[in-house]
Design a protein around this motif. Structure first.
Motif, PDB file in Angstrom:
ATOM      1  N   ALA A  20      31.209  46.329  45.666  1.00 40.17           N
ATOM      2  CA  ALA A  20      29.880  45.937  45.168  1.00 40.17           C
ATOM      3  C   ALA A  20      28.953  47.150  45.168  1.00 40.17           C
ATOM      4  CB  ALA A  20      29.291  44.802  46.003  1.00 40.17           C
ATOM      5  N   GLU A  21      29.494  48.264  44.659  1.00 44.64           N
ATOM      6  CA  GLU A  21      28.786  49.541  44.754  1.00 44.64           C
ATOM      7  C   GLU A  21      27.958  49.830  43.505  1.00 44.64           C
ATOM      8  OE1 GLU A  21      29.708  54.052  46.280  1.00 44.64           O
ATOM      9  OE2 GLU A  21      31.193  53.104  44.974  1.00 44.64           O
ATOM     10  N   LEU A  22      26.686  50.080  43.717  1.00 45.33           N
ATOM     11  CA  LEU A  22      25.801  50.566  42.665  1.00 45.33           C
ATOM     12  C   LEU A  22      26.242  51.973  42.289  1.00 45.33           C
ATOM     13  CD1 LEU A  22      23.118  50.354  41.003  1.00 45.33           C
ATOM     14  CD2 LEU A  22      21.964  51.274  43.039  1.00 45.33           C
ATOM     15  N   GLN A  23      26.647  52.161  41.022  1.00 47.24           N
ATOM     16  CA  GLN A  23      27.209  53.456  40.633  1.00 47.24           C
ATOM     17  C   GLN A  23      26.350  54.248  39.664  1.00 47.24           C
ATOM     18  OE1 GLN A  23      31.321  53.349  39.471  1.00 47.24           O
ATOM     19  NE2 GLN A  23      31.978  52.854  41.543  1.00 47.24           N
ATOM     20  N   SER A  24      25.431  53.577  38.980  1.00 46.40           N
ATOM     21  CA  SER A  24      24.635  54.305  37.996  1.00 46.40           C
ATOM     22  C   SER A  24      23.336  53.559  37.729  1.00 46.40           C
ATOM     23  CB  SER A  24      25.424  54.459  36.686  1.00 46.40           C
ATOM     24  OG  SER A  24      24.627  55.048  35.667  1.00 46.40           O
ATOM     25  N   GLU A  82      34.269  39.471  44.132  1.00 42.76           N
ATOM     26  CA  GLU A  82      34.387  38.537  43.010  1.00 42.76           C
ATOM     27  C   GLU A  82      33.015  38.323  42.367  1.00 42.76           C
ATOM     28  OE1 GLU A  82      35.224  33.728  42.416  1.00 42.76           O
ATOM     29  OE2 GLU A  82      35.440  34.671  44.391  1.00 42.76           O
ATOM     30  N   VAL A  83      32.971  38.313  41.043  1.00 43.44           N
ATOM     31  CA  VAL A  83      31.728  38.003  40.329  1.00 43.44           C
ATOM     32  C   VAL A  83      31.558  36.486  40.311  1.00 43.44           C
ATOM     33  CG1 VAL A  83      30.482  38.163  38.147  1.00 43.44           C
ATOM     34  CG2 VAL A  83      31.938  40.059  38.891  1.00 43.44           C
ATOM     35  N   VAL A  84      30.434  35.995  40.833  1.00 45.77           N
ATOM     36  CA  VAL A  84      30.213  34.550  40.867  1.00 45.77           C
ATOM     37  C   VAL A  84      29.092  34.104  39.936  1.00 45.77           C
ATOM     38  CG1 VAL A  84      31.142  34.254  43.183  1.00 45.77           C
ATOM     39  CG2 VAL A  84      28.719  34.742  42.906  1.00 45.77           C
ATOM     40  N   ASN A  85      28.247  35.036  39.503  1.00 45.18           N
ATOM     41  CA  ASN A  85      27.154  34.674  38.589  1.00 45.18           C
ATOM     42  C   ASN A  85      26.650  35.949  37.927  1.00 45.18           C
ATOM     43  OD1 ASN A  85      25.271  33.212  37.206  1.00 45.18           O
ATOM     44  ND2 ASN A  85      24.130  32.514  39.003  1.00 45.18           N
ATOM     45  N   GLN A  86      26.489  35.917  36.618  1.00 48.92           N
ATOM     46  CA  GLN A  86      26.052  37.121  35.921  1.00 48.92           C
ATOM     47  C   GLN A  86      25.232  36.768  34.691  1.00 48.92           C
ATOM     48  OE1 GLN A  86      29.231  39.729  34.703  1.00 48.92           O
ATOM     49  NE2 GLN A  86      27.858  41.212  33.730  1.00 48.92           N
ATOM     50  N   GLN A  87      24.109  37.483  34.539  1.00 50.91           N
ATOM     51  CA  GLN A  87      23.290  37.441  33.331  1.00 50.91           C
ATOM     52  C   GLN A  87      22.942  38.876  32.959  1.00 50.91           C
ATOM     53  OE1 GLN A  87      22.656  34.692  31.600  1.00 50.91           O
ATOM     54  NE2 GLN A  87      23.642  33.314  33.074  1.00 50.91           N
ATOM     55  N   TYR A  90      20.888  40.282  36.093  1.00 48.58           N
ATOM     56  CA  TYR A  90      21.298  40.108  37.490  1.00 48.58           C
ATOM     57  C   TYR A  90      22.766  39.750  37.585  1.00 48.58           C
ATOM     58  CZ  TYR A  90      21.294  34.968  37.173  1.00 48.58           C
ATOM     59  OH  TYR A  90      21.573  33.663  36.828  1.00 48.58           O
ATOM     60  N   VAL A  91      23.306  40.016  38.778  1.00 49.58           N
ATOM     61  CA  VAL A  91      24.690  39.637  39.053  1.00 49.58           C
ATOM     62  C   VAL A  91      24.820  39.360  40.549  1.00 49.58           C
ATOM     63  CG1 VAL A  91      25.501  42.026  39.443  1.00 49.58           C
ATOM     64  CG2 VAL A  91      27.116  40.257  38.706  1.00 49.58           C
ATOM     65  N   THR A  92      25.654  38.396  40.888  1.00 49.29           N
ATOM     66  CA  THR A  92      25.989  38.095  42.273  1.00 49.29           C
ATOM     67  C   THR A  92      27.481  38.326  42.481  1.00 49.29           C
ATOM     68  OG1 THR A  92      24.230  36.450  42.502  1.00 49.29           O
ATOM     69  CG2 THR A  92      26.035  36.342  44.093  1.00 49.29           C
ATOM     70  N   LEU A  93      27.799  39.095  43.514  1.00 47.46           N
ATOM     71  CA  LEU A  93      29.174  39.432  43.861  1.00 47.46           C
ATOM     72  C   LEU A  93      29.482  38.869  45.245  1.00 47.46           C
ATOM     73  CD1 LEU A  93      29.004  43.175  42.773  1.00 47.46           C
ATOM     74  CD2 LEU A  93      30.039  41.321  41.497  1.00 47.46           C
ATOM     75  N   LYS A  94      30.722  38.439  45.449  1.00 51.47           N
ATOM     76  CA  LYS A  94      31.077  37.766  46.707  1.00 51.47           C
ATOM     77  C   LYS A  94      32.342  38.357  47.313  1.00 51.47           C
ATOM     78  CE  LYS A  94      32.782  33.532  46.577  1.00 51.47           C
ATOM     79  NZ  LYS A  94      32.860  32.046  46.461  1.00 51.47           N
ATOM     80  N   TYR A 105      38.416  42.217  62.023  1.00 53.58           N
ATOM     81  CA  TYR A 105      37.157  41.487  62.217  1.00 53.58           C
ATOM     82  C   TYR A 105      37.497  40.001  62.119  1.00 53.58           C
ATOM     83  CZ  TYR A 105      32.238  40.151  61.302  1.00 53.58           C
ATOM     84  OH  TYR A 105      30.977  39.591  61.338  1.00 53.58           O
ATOM     85  N   PRO A 106      37.812  39.360  63.253  1.00 55.06           N
ATOM     86  CA  PRO A 106      38.410  38.019  63.235  1.00 55.06           C
ATOM     87  C   PRO A 106      37.400  36.889  63.066  1.00 55.06           C
ATOM     88  CG  PRO A 106      38.199  38.767  65.485  1.00 55.06           C
ATOM     89  CD  PRO A 106      37.723  39.909  64.620  1.00 55.06           C
ATOM     90  N   PHE A 107      36.656  36.951  61.967  1.00 52.74           N
ATOM     91  CA  PHE A 107      35.630  35.951  61.707  1.00 52.74           C
ATOM     92  C   PHE A 107      35.730  35.484  60.256  1.00 52.74           C
ATOM     93  CE2 PHE A 107      34.081  38.637  65.126  1.00 52.74           C
ATOM     94  CZ  PHE A 107      33.751  37.695  66.084  1.00 52.74           C
ATOM     95  N   LEU A 108      35.368  34.214  60.042  1.00 55.60           N
ATOM     96  CA  LEU A 108      35.380  33.628  58.709  1.00 55.60           C
ATOM     97  C   LEU A 108      33.984  33.745  58.116  1.00 55.60           C
ATOM     98  CD1 LEU A 108      37.493  30.424  59.466  1.00 55.60           C
ATOM     99  CD2 LEU A 108      38.255  32.542  58.352  1.00 55.60           C
ATOM    100  N   PHE A 109      33.822  34.648  57.197  1.00 56.86           N
ATOM    101  CA  PHE A 109      32.508  34.948  56.631  1.00 56.86           C
ATOM    102  C   PHE A 109      32.557  34.896  55.117  1.00 56.86           C
ATOM    103  CE2 PHE A 109      34.750  38.957  56.458  1.00 56.86           C
ATOM    104  CZ  PHE A 109      34.391  39.455  55.220  1.00 56.86           C
ATOM    105  N   THR A 110      31.388  34.739  54.525  1.00 57.68           N
ATOM    106  CA  THR A 110      31.162  35.033  53.115  1.00 57.68           C
ATOM    107  C   THR A 110      29.988  36.000  53.031  1.00 57.68           C
ATOM    108  OG1 THR A 110      31.940  32.873  52.355  1.00 57.68           O
ATOM    109  CG2 THR A 110      30.541  34.105  50.861  1.00 57.68           C
ATOM    110  N   LEU A 111      30.168  37.068  52.283  1.00 57.70           N
ATOM    111  CA  LEU A 111      29.094  38.021  51.999  1.00 57.70           C
ATOM    112  C   LEU A 111      28.827  37.998  50.504  1.00 57.70           C
ATOM    113  CD1 LEU A 111      27.201  40.474  52.392  1.00 57.70           C
ATOM    114  CD2 LEU A 111      29.247  41.935  52.354  1.00 57.70           C
ATOM    115  N   GLU A 112      27.605  37.629  50.128  1.00 57.12           N
ATOM    116  CA  GLU A 112      27.190  37.683  48.728  1.00 57.12           C
ATOM    117  C   GLU A 112      26.102  38.730  48.562  1.00 57.12           C
ATOM    118  OE1 GLU A 112      28.207  33.202  47.054  1.00 57.12           O
ATOM    119  OE2 GLU A 112      26.110  33.868  47.145  1.00 57.12           O
TER     120      GLU A 112
END
Length: 285
Positions: A20-24, A82-87, A90-94, A105-112
């Motif tokens: 999810a890296e901003l490249q430009s 993963e791309v979950v929403n895009q216009q 804006y865009v949301t990545l998960k 890292y033994p945890f169940l997480f979601t990072l958006e």
């Protein structure tokens, strides 16, 4: 890996699904505003720091009598999102926990992570949820590198509310010495070729603040955030014409860390099913 483009009439922004890296960010003058990852200086653009920020003492932590190896800044920067929403603007990545992440890292997480483009501003939102049944420790941060010649005459960092920040010091092992807090007495802080000879400038902050880089008659980049910690960094001793402005919700280990992740200085904790939200905004001038 996919490159996603957001655009309006002022900026064209490109974000990679890898990390999810901003490249430009290209402005109206067709100028690139993001460091282009010169491999022999600093080979990244804007990595995401998760589930730790900075370095662990001896690159490991302890949890429930087990030892887990985790490299500086964590693993999210090298994971496919993963791309979950895009216009157009804006865009949301998960990123979700999987077998590989759970080995370190033994945890169940979601990072958006959501990128929102508005005029000449780019807003970045972090949303983290604990899907497990136990308390989850974590840190999150940004590390975007902006094109800027900080070695030019009169280059400076401007802190809008210096009374709200204190400077922390790094030890020789790139760990935090939280006993050495320095008050910041001025808004304008001069930059020069030796500014980062002892690694990043690290600030502890209280409340909303803005950090700008530029010269006395023109700021080029302004970042606004309420992050409790903030880093300012560029490569050293090999140098490039860029500076990273880094909003952090977490820190490197302290020199006296006992290695227990829940004892870590600056760590955040999420209850089961709890959600954490944070954001920063950058203005390109």
């Amino acid at each position: 890996m996919t490159l996603i483009t957001l655009k309006n009439n002022q900026l064209v922004v490109k974000i990679s699904t890898l990390g999810a890296e901003l490249q430009s960010v290209v402005d109206q003058s067709n100028q690139e505003r993001i460091w282009q990852a010169q491999a022999d200086v600093w080979p990244r653009h804007a990595p995401v720091l998760f589930p730790i920020v900075g370095r662990l003492r001896d690159n490991h932590y302890r949890l429930n009598k087990q030892v887990y190896e985790l490299e500086q800044h964590g693993f999210a920067r090298d994971c496919e999102f993963e791309v979950v929403n895009q216009q157009d603007n804006y865009v949301t990545l998960k990123l979700q926990a999987d077998r590989e992440t759970q080995t370190v890292y033994p945890f169940l997480f979601t990072l958006e992570i959501t990128f929102i483009l508005h005029d000449n501003d780019l807003q970045v939102n972090y949303s983290i949820q604990n899907h497990g049944q136990e308390l989850m420790p974590f840190a999150i941060g940004g590390h975007p590198g902006f094109v800027f010649d900080y070695q030019q005459p009169q280059a400076q960092l401007i802190i809008e509310n210096p009374q709200q920040v204190q400077r922390l010091q790094f030890t020789d092992n790139n760990l935090i010495d939280q006993t050495q807090l320095q008050a910041v007495s001025t808004r304008e802080i001069a930059l020069n070729s030796e500014s980062f000879d002892h690694d990043a400038w690290v600030y502890q902050s209280h409340g909303m603040n803005s950090y700008s880089i530029g010269t006395p008659d023109h700021y080029q980049i302004k970042m606004t955030t309420n992050s409790p910690y903030f880093g300012v960094w560029s490569a050293y001793p090999k140098k490039g014409k860029f500076i990273c402005l880094e909003p952090w919700w977490g820190l490197a280990d302290t020199e006296d860390s006992d290695g227990q992740i829940f004892h870590k200085f600056g760590i955040n904790q999420l209850q089961p099913q709890q959600l954490f939200n944070a954001s920063w905004q950058v203005t390109f001038n």
